[in-house]
Design an enzyme around this catalytic site. Structure first.
Site, mmCIF file in Angstrom:
data_model
loop_
_atom_site.group_PDB
_atom_site.id
_atom_site.type_symbol
_atom_site.label_atom_id
_atom_site.label_comp_id
_atom_site.label_asym_id
_atom_site.label_seq_id
_atom_site.Cartn_x
_atom_site.Cartn_y
_atom_site.Cartn_z
ATOM 1 N N ALA A 74 0.821 -1.211 0.000
ATOM 2 C CA ALA A 74 0.000 0.000 0.000
ATOM 3 C C ALA A 74 0.855 1.260 0.000
ATOM 4 O O ALA A 74 0.618 2.187 -0.787
ATOM 5 C CB ALA A 74 -0.929 -0.004 1.216
ATOM 6 N N GLU A 75 1.868 1.317 0.862
ATOM 7 C CA GLU A 75 2.688 2.525 0.926
ATOM 8 C C GLU A 75 3.491 2.710 -0.351
ATOM 9 O O GLU A 75 3.682 3.841 -0.805
ATOM 10 C CB GLU A 75 3.619 2.512 2.145
ATOM 11 N N THR A 76 3.930 1.632 -0.946
ATOM 12 C CA THR A 76 4.658 1.727 -2.210
ATOM 13 C C THR A 76 3.777 2.347 -3.288
ATOM 14 O O THR A 76 4.173 3.299 -3.962
ATOM 15 C CB THR A 76 5.143 0.335 -2.658
#
Length: 162
Positions: A74-76
């Site tokens: 998700a953060e990527t």
């Protein structure tokens, strides 16, 4: 992040970064962590970022996809969208990540799709939906990134990352 030759970028983004001598697939990646986790980006624009990650190798002791692995995916994806929104004059730095885990996954590939919730001058927020191979929602995440101006010396950092 592994092989990145098949990432689809908008032509104007390719042109902007090529003029700076920056390798887009290398810059818009999760670096060494993404490579270890098998993250693959297939589509990247400020409007939509799509990537996959294998469940195998990213599980917790019960054999389920680790929640932290979902958070990395998700953060990527949200960071890539934020970086593309900010453009070459900004650096995106994550300041808040929220993940809700809906169901366990034991095998296969999960797919994340990041779409913008807010794209401003100083922050960008993306919703990231992660689904399994049956298109069932595994995780819903929200990432907010600070968009800070590139400072003297950051150009070296950006080129080194690519």
């Amino acid at each position: 992040m592994g092989e990145q030759q098949h990432v689809k970028f908008p032509q104007e983004v390719i042109d902007e970064y090529a003029a700076l001598g920056v390798d887009l697939p290398a810059l818009f990646s999760a670096g060494h962590l993404g490579t270890r986790m098998g993250v693959q980006i297939s589509e990247a624009s400020a409007d939509r970022v799509v990537g996959t990650m294998p469940v195998e190798g990213n599980t917790q002791p019960y054999g389920l996809l680790h929640g932290g692995a979902s958070a990395v995916l998700a953060e990527t994806l949200g960071s890539i969208g934020s970086m593309l929104h900010g453009g070459s004059s900004k650096i995106a730095v994550g300041v808040d990540l929220n993940c809700t885990h809906h169901r366990g996954v034991r095998s296969g590939l999960v797919t994340g799709v990041a779409t913008p919730v807010h794209r401003g001058r100083s922050t960008a927020t993306y919703e990231i939906v992660i689904t399994d191979e049956n298109d069932k929602r595994v995780c819903t995440a929200r990432l907010t990134c600070l968009l800070r101006d590139v400072k003297p010396g950051d150009e070296e950092f950006i080129r080194a990352a690519s």
